[in-house]
Structures are given as C-alpha cells and as structure tokens.
Design an enzyme around this catalytic site. Sequence first.
Site, PDB file in Angstrom:
ATOM      1  N   ILE A  65      10.490  -7.833  18.697  1.00  0.00           N
ATOM      2  CA  ILE A  65      10.012  -8.969  17.902  1.00  0.00           C
ATOM      3  C   ILE A  65      10.463  -9.006  16.438  1.00  0.00           C
ATOM      4  O   ILE A  65      10.067  -9.898  15.705  1.00  0.00           O
ATOM      5  CB  ILE A  65       8.479  -9.070  17.962  1.00  0.00           C
ATOM      6  CG1 ILE A  65       7.817  -7.866  17.280  1.00  0.00           C
ATOM      7  CG2 ILE A  65       8.008  -9.208  19.400  1.00  0.00           C
ATOM      8  CD1 ILE A  65       6.307  -8.036  17.111  1.00  0.00           C
TER       9      ILE A  65
ATOM     10  N   ALA B 233       0.827  -1.213   0.000  1.00  0.00           N
ATOM     11  CA  ALA B 233       0.000   0.000   0.000  1.00  0.00           C
ATOM     12  C   ALA B 233       0.865   1.268   0.000  1.00  0.00           C
ATOM     13  O   ALA B 233       0.513   2.272  -0.628  1.00  0.00           O
ATOM     14  CB  ALA B 233      -0.908  -0.008   1.227  1.00  0.00           C
TER      15      ALA B 233
ATOM     16  N   ASN C 189      11.517   1.406  12.490  1.00  0.00           N
ATOM     17  CA  ASN C 189      11.705   0.907  13.857  1.00  0.00           C
ATOM     18  C   ASN C 189      13.044   1.353  14.456  1.00  0.00           C
ATOM     19  O   ASN C 189      13.839   2.033  13.823  1.00  0.00           O
ATOM     20  CB  ASN C 189      11.455  -0.604  13.943  1.00  0.00           C
ATOM     21  CG  ASN C 189      12.550  -1.440  13.320  1.00  0.00           C
ATOM     22  OD1 ASN C 189      13.650  -0.953  13.086  1.00  0.00           O
ATOM     23  ND2 ASN C 189      12.251  -2.694  13.044  1.00  0.00           N
ATOM     24  N   PHE C 190      13.254   0.963  15.713  1.00  0.00           N
ATOM     25  CA  PHE C 190      14.430   1.416  16.459  1.00  0.00           C
ATOM     26  C   PHE C 190      15.652   0.525  16.215  1.00  0.00           C
ATOM     27  O   PHE C 190      16.682   0.705  16.854  1.00  0.00           O
ATOM     28  CB  PHE C 190      14.107   1.461  17.963  1.00  0.00           C
ATOM     29  CG  PHE C 190      13.308   2.661  18.385  1.00  0.00           C
ATOM     30  CD1 PHE C 190      12.162   3.028  17.705  1.00  0.00           C
ATOM     31  CD2 PHE C 190      13.690   3.436  19.473  1.00  0.00           C
ATOM     32  CE1 PHE C 190      11.411   4.138  18.085  1.00  0.00           C
ATOM     33  CE2 PHE C 190      12.953   4.551  19.861  1.00  0.00           C
ATOM     34  CZ  PHE C 190      11.812   4.898  19.170  1.00  0.00           C
TER      35      PHE C 190
ATOM     36  N   HIS D 114       4.856  -3.749  19.667  1.00  0.00           N
ATOM     37  CA  HIS D 114       4.909  -5.177  19.343  1.00  0.00           C
ATOM     38  C   HIS D 114       3.532  -5.837  19.339  1.00  0.00           C
ATOM     39  O   HIS D 114       3.351  -6.888  19.971  1.00  0.00           O
ATOM     40  CB  HIS D 114       5.801  -5.926  20.348  1.00  0.00           C
ATOM     41  CG  HIS D 114       7.198  -5.411  20.425  1.00  0.00           C
ATOM     42  ND1 HIS D 114       8.015  -5.586  21.519  1.00  0.00           N
ATOM     43  CD2 HIS D 114       7.939  -4.714  19.522  1.00  0.00           C
ATOM     44  CE1 HIS D 114       9.195  -5.026  21.296  1.00  0.00           C
ATOM     45  NE2 HIS D 114       9.171  -4.480  20.099  1.00  0.00           N
TER      46      HIS D 114
HETATM   47  C1  FAD Z   1       8.196   2.700  15.884  1.00  0.00           C
HETATM   48  C2  FAD Z   1       8.549   1.253  15.922  1.00  0.00           C
HETATM   49  C3  FAD Z   1       9.713   0.850  16.555  1.00  0.00           C
HETATM   50  C4  FAD Z   1      10.038  -0.506  16.611  1.00  0.00           C
HETATM   51  N1  FAD Z   1      11.258  -0.880  17.108  1.00  0.00           N
HETATM   52  C5  FAD Z   1      11.630  -2.190  17.055  1.00  0.00           C
HETATM   53  C6  FAD Z   1      12.945  -2.572  17.435  1.00  0.00           C
HETATM   54  O1  FAD Z   1      13.810  -1.745  17.742  1.00  0.00           O
HETATM   55  N2  FAD Z   1      13.242  -3.900  17.433  1.00  0.00           N
HETATM   56  C7  FAD Z   1      12.321  -4.848  17.086  1.00  0.00           C
HETATM   57  O2  FAD Z   1      12.633  -6.047  17.176  1.00  0.00           O
HETATM   58  N3  FAD Z   1      11.087  -4.504  16.657  1.00  0.00           N
HETATM   59  C8  FAD Z   1      10.728  -3.194  16.609  1.00  0.00           C
HETATM   60  N4  FAD Z   1       9.512  -2.823  16.129  1.00  0.00           N
HETATM   61  C9  FAD Z   1       8.571  -3.887  15.698  1.00  0.00           C
HETATM   62  C10 FAD Z   1       8.821  -4.454  14.303  1.00  0.00           C
HETATM   63  O3  FAD Z   1       9.312  -3.501  13.396  1.00  0.00           O
HETATM   64  C11 FAD Z   1       7.496  -5.038  13.790  1.00  0.00           C
HETATM   65  O4  FAD Z   1       7.006  -5.928  14.758  1.00  0.00           O
HETATM   66  C12 FAD Z   1       7.629  -5.778  12.474  1.00  0.00           C
HETATM   67  O5  FAD Z   1       8.026  -4.884  11.458  1.00  0.00           O
HETATM   68  C13 FAD Z   1       6.311  -6.444  12.087  1.00  0.00           C
HETATM   69  O6  FAD Z   1       6.445  -7.056  10.821  1.00  0.00           O
HETATM   70  P1  FAD Z   1       5.168  -7.489   9.994  1.00  0.00           P
HETATM   71  O7  FAD Z   1       5.634  -8.160   8.784  1.00  0.00           O
HETATM   72  O8  FAD Z   1       4.249  -8.215  10.914  1.00  0.00           O
HETATM   73  O9  FAD Z   1       4.405  -6.120   9.642  1.00  0.00           O
HETATM   74  P2  FAD Z   1       4.930  -4.810   8.934  1.00  0.00           P
HETATM   75  O10 FAD Z   1       6.407  -4.777   8.914  1.00  0.00           O
HETATM   76  O11 FAD Z   1       4.249  -3.671   9.608  1.00  0.00           O
HETATM   77  O12 FAD Z   1       4.417  -4.941   7.428  1.00  0.00           O
HETATM   78  C14 FAD Z   1       3.073  -4.886   7.013  1.00  0.00           C
HETATM   79  C15 FAD Z   1       3.035  -4.278   5.617  1.00  0.00           C
HETATM   80  O13 FAD Z   1       1.758  -4.482   5.027  1.00  0.00           O
HETATM   81  C16 FAD Z   1       1.369  -3.306   4.340  1.00  0.00           C
HETATM   82  N5  FAD Z   1      -0.095  -3.299   4.204  1.00  0.00           N
HETATM   83  C17 FAD Z   1      -1.004  -3.214   5.193  1.00  0.00           C
HETATM   84  N6  FAD Z   1      -2.258  -3.241   4.682  1.00  0.00           N
HETATM   85  C18 FAD Z   1      -2.132  -3.333   3.342  1.00  0.00           C
HETATM   86  C19 FAD Z   1      -3.074  -3.397   2.277  1.00  0.00           C
HETATM   87  N7  FAD Z   1      -4.389  -3.373   2.478  1.00  0.00           N
HETATM   88  N8  FAD Z   1      -2.606  -3.484   0.998  1.00  0.00           N
HETATM   89  C20 FAD Z   1      -1.254  -3.529   0.750  1.00  0.00           C
HETATM   90  N9  FAD Z   1      -0.333  -3.462   1.737  1.00  0.00           N
HETATM   91  C21 FAD Z   1      -0.761  -3.370   3.024  1.00  0.00           C
HETATM   92  C22 FAD Z   1       1.919  -2.207   5.230  1.00  0.00           C
HETATM   93  O14 FAD Z   1       1.986  -0.958   4.575  1.00  0.00           O
HETATM   94  C23 FAD Z   1       3.272  -2.768   5.621  1.00  0.00           C
HETATM   95  O15 FAD Z   1       4.257  -2.430   4.683  1.00  0.00           O
HETATM   96  C24 FAD Z   1       9.152  -1.478  16.049  1.00  0.00           C
HETATM   97  C25 FAD Z   1       7.988  -1.058  15.396  1.00  0.00           C
HETATM   98  C26 FAD Z   1       7.700   0.300  15.313  1.00  0.00           C
HETATM   99  C27 FAD Z   1       6.451   0.724  14.581  1.00  0.00           C
END
Ligand code: FAD
Length: 608
Positions: A589, A39, A96-97, A545
């Site tokens: 995570i 997206a 993220n951090f 998380h």
């Molecule tokens: C501010 C912040 C700091 C963090 N710091 C850390 C850290 O230091 N260490 C650590 O281990 N973890 C950290 N995390 C957590 C970690 O980054 C996330 O848990 C991890 O990225 C989750 O991965 P995911 O694949 O589940 O989701 P995401 O990485 O969030 O990916 C989901 C993707 O799906 C896309 N998407 C959603 N809906 C749609 C749709 N309808 N159509 C098309 N695309 C869509 C989104 O745009 C996104 O790109 C942090 C997170 C944040 C937000």
Amino acid sequence: MADLKSSYDYIVIGAGIGGLTVASRLSEDVDVNVLLVEAGANRMGDPRVETPGFIGLQYGNPEFDWDYMSEPQVHANNRQIGQPRGRMVGGSSGMNFSLIMYPSSANFEAWESLGNDGWGAETMAPYLRKFHTYTSPSETTSKLLATDRYMKEHDQGADGPVPVTLPDIYGPFNEAWDKTFEQLGFSSDADPIAGRKLGAFTSPLSVDPKTGQRGYAAAYYSPEVAQRPNFDLISEAMVERILLNNEADGEVVATGIQIRTKDGKQQQISGGREVILSAGTLNSPQLLELSGIGSKEVLQKHDIPVVLDRPGVGENLQDHALTSLNFEIADGQISGDILRDPNVLQSVIKLYEETRGGPLAGMPISVAYLPLVDHEGKLSQEIVEDLLAKHLDNESLSPARQRQYDVQRKVLLDSQNASSEYIFLPAQLHMNPGATTMNDVLAKTLPGNYISIMIMHNHPFSRGSVHIRSSKIDDKPIYDPNYLSHPLDLEILARHTQFADQIATTEPFASLLKPGAREPQSAADLSNLDKTKDLVKERLYHCFHPVGTCAMMPADLGGVVDPQLKVHGTRNLRVVDASVFPLEPTGNIQALTYAVAERAADIIRSSR
Ligand SMILES: Cc1cc2nc3c(=O)[nH]c(=O)nc-3n(C[C@H](O)[C@H](O)[C@H](O)COP(=O)(O)OP(=O)(O)OC[C@H]3O[C@@H](n4cnc5c(N)ncnc54)[C@H](O)[C@@H]3O)c2cc1C
C-alpha cells in the site's frame, strides 16, 4: 530543533508518508507557514535506515519502531502477532521492504461506490505517478526478469521525489518465478501501474539507482525543501492532543496542538487554517480519541470530554493477512539464509560500501496476482459464486458492512481481479505459537537454506479495531486486528495456500528446491483443505498494511472523514494517511498512500 513560530497556517502531525508528502507540497506555497511534528528522530543519513538490506536492525528497537503487539487472536490459535510501525522522519517507509505495487482500478471504483465521489481510477492515475521517478533497470536485470514485457517506461513517474527502480539484485529464483506462473497459465503483459494485472511480475523498489540507498518519504524533505523558511520540522516531539473548540454553529474547529518535546516540556502551538493528522492507522485514531473525537462509550470510559461522538474512529481496521511456507533450496542454489554466516555478512557489507550494490541494495522479491484458486488451480465461476453466497448471504450486517461486502463480492467475482498476492522471498520466515515479533519472523532457526512463499489475502472480510487503553498518549492503544474473524477469510486464504503446492512442483521453480523439503512438516501435502486451514492459523502473519480506522465514508456508514478527508463535523481537521482507506486495496500500500497524500495536498490547496 527548528525555532518555532507562534502560529502556523498548517500543522501536520506525523512525518510518515502521509505527513511528509502533504507538508512538503503545502510549503511549496511561500505565502503559507507549515509545521510538521514527528514523535521519532530524524534519521536521514543513518545507514540502518538508508541501507535497504539492513531493515532487520530496526524492528523492536524503540529508537525506530513503535513495535505494536496484537491482542490474542482468537481465530488464530490465540496467537499474538506483532505489527512494526516506523517511528522516525519517514515513518514506516523508513523500515519497509520497498516494494512499489499499484492498486487496481477496481479498488478505486469500490472506494467511490462507498460514497467517495472523486476518488475514481481516472482521477487517481496521475497521483500514482506524481510521487516517484522511475529509472529503468540495467539490461541484465531487465532480461533476467523479462520486465520489458510489463514495465512500460513511458507510463511511470518521471519527476517525483521518491526514486524507484529495479536494482541488480535478482537471481535464478526470480527468473524461474515468472516462467513458472506462465506454465501455470497465469501471465499477462499488462503494466501493474495501469490498474489491471494478473500473473507473476517483479515490482520495482523504492531504492535510489545512483546511491543504492533506500528511497522513502524523507525524499520529500530534501536539502532544498528543508531550507524553506516557511517549513519547520520538529522531530522527537510527541503530539499529545489536538486542541478543539466547539463553535456556535455546532461545528468543531481545530485551533492547534499540544506537544511534548524531547526535554519533556509541554507546549501548545496554534494553527490558523488547518490541522492535518497523519500519525498512521494505529496512532491517528488514538490521537482523535485522546482529543475527544471518538465513540462516546470509549471516551467516557477514560474520562475524556466528548467533543464529537464518532463511533467509527478506531473501527473498521483491515489488514492483509498472509501465511508463509519455507522451502529448502536445492544443492548449489543460494538464498539469503547464508547471511547468517558472519563472514558472508561482512563481505556483503564490504561489497555494499564499495559499490552500493549486492544483496544489501534491496529485497529480491517477486510477486504474483491470482484470482481465486485452490490446490488444483483456478476455481470455476460457479464455485466462487457458491463459496461467496454460502458465507455472505443471510448474514445480518450493519448497512456499512453490507455496502463494503457487496463491493468486495463484486471484485472477487470478476476473475480478472486478484484475490491473492503470492510473494517470493529468498529467506526462511517463522511464526510462533504465543507471540510472534518481527525478530522471530526473521530468525534463521532452521539449519538449512530456505526460501519462502507468502500467500496474502487481498480483500479481507474480517474487521478489527484499535482504541485507547488509557487517557495517556504513552500507553499503547489496544490493537486487535481480529484476523480471520470472518470465516470467508480462512476459506479463501486456505485455498490460496493450497496452490503453493503447484508453484513448488512446477518447472523451472521446482528444480531450484529440494523435493518435498518444506517447513513446517504439515505443509508437505496441501491437498487437504481442513489441514491447510489449521496450517493457516498456525502460520498466520500479515503484510504490514493496516488501514481503515479513520475511514473515508459517509458518517451514517460509520465513516470518519468525508471525500475531502475532513473529519465529519469539523471545519478544519483532516486525516491524511493509510487510516482513511475505506477498504483494503489490492497489493502493498505505500504507493497508494503517497498517491492519496498527493491528492490531499491538491484538495487542501484548492480549498483555500
Ligand atoms: C516492516 C514493514 C514493511 C513494509 N513493506 C512495504 C512494502 O514493501 N511495500 C509497501 O507498499 N508497503 C510496505 N509497508 C507499508 C507502508 O510502509 C505503510 O503502509 C505506510 O508507510 C503508511 O504510511 P502512513 O503515512 O499511513 O503512516 P506512517 O508512514 O507509519 O507514518 C506515521 C508517522 O506518524 C508518527 N506519529 C505517530 N504518532 C505520533 C504522535 N503522537 N506525535 C507525532 N508523531 C506521531 C510516526 O512516528 C510516523 O512517523 C511496510 C510497512 C512495514 C512496517
């Protein structure tokens, strides 16, 4: 935008950690076509993403951030608490951090005991290494942080896409942190990647040691991968729903997706073999519900035809709640708060541009894992048993919740497992009454220079939910983490918060702080448990998380996917992101999300 093919073998939704990892690995096989739909925009090369220290520029900006806000949290003074989520190629790993923390072996045992055969610590160990390449720190950093004690180089990842290292960004606070926990009796030489860790350490960061740039999931879309003729990535295209068919044998088959491209055009794309949903913990359940998979009541309320009645979709939401205290630093010490001075900021930017080093090259965070403690120190086994019994015995629970709480109880009763994570961050942090956004958290409103200690609860008992607000993809779902709804969470988090007194008054950390200069004032003395509970509610935030909303558990326990990550009742629809974690693991995570996605890619390949 790539020229789309009429059909793909695999369609992956969401280019975050889960989606990029799976799509990249599947496309290694030249005989299959893979489409990845995101997206958000592709911001590879954008310094706002790739400069680790610039993350503050992204939060709340719709170009990068889905920017969720919770419902009022009734157990935290009705405050509303923001939840940033990355909306870009790279997903949340782009904002993220960068901390690379590893789960404990007990977490995998807990997952397995919830009906997930094949997800044990031994099976998962190689995947915790497969996603990254570790580079040892410089001698100076290694000496400062004593990393030789616990980072065993031979046991780290050697050839994965994501670069991981400890840049030269650390200072006296990080050094003192380690020594202070040693004084407090919490020290171990164990390597966190090996699955059993207590005490202080400084975890590596997902940062490239050569360029000083963020290492994130976009590393799975290197120029070589991007050139693969069998791999198409479309960004700025919103997936609106998954197309589903009810087969004669009663199984549901995913036949493709409906997307809306940047220019507003709707389009359907068919997928031959599988659709893989990786939209993250808040958006994956949204897409399932919009496509007709979810609780019958939720779907009917929004006039969505029910394809599969799966009450677990969007339920079981868990997050690592934390509280955070500010400590003013002693004269002569430096914290990140000095970056509020535009001249200092300019020189730091210049330093980064010229050397790829300095404070913008990463977050100088240190952490510590501790078993259950309170103001005076480690709690005896008897006290822990009593505390857990008081809040867990005689509860009337669903079978799923009972199973989860039983394994969580086992983890907490083992004093070699970490109940909490203490996080040192060299900057002030703020939580407000009413609503707290990420920009509020990072604002430098206190005139002095501070560091903060965050106190994070590793094994939450509270469960929240996320469900569609309407039948439209553009309406953000109702996000209710329900923090502190289980009384045990407040009991545990308040006790861990009390222990911050010990950290701040023990040498050598104590000498780096101004005695007694803390914010808020109510944190001046943490000896009173009831007052500390009030403080926790006032200062509650989280560590970003959220997990569990498409949980890997048997369907009769409210699970959404099976151990092959397939949605129960479907033939070819999988979920691969943090939403499948049935229970919150120890620590941050992202490493575990990469590992789960790497394993998922192997599962999918072997099922062909
Ligand atoms: C501010 C912040 C700091 C963090 N710091 C850390 C850290 O230091 N260490 C650590 O281990 N973890 C950290 N995390 C957590 C970690 O980054 C996330 O848990 C991890 O990225 C989750 O991965 P995911 O694949 O589940 O989701 P995401 O990485 O969030 O990916 C989901 C993707 O799906 C896309 N998407 C959603 N809906 C749609 C749709 N309808 N159509 C098309 N695309 C869509 C989104 O745009 C996104 O790109 C942090 C997170 C944040 C937000």
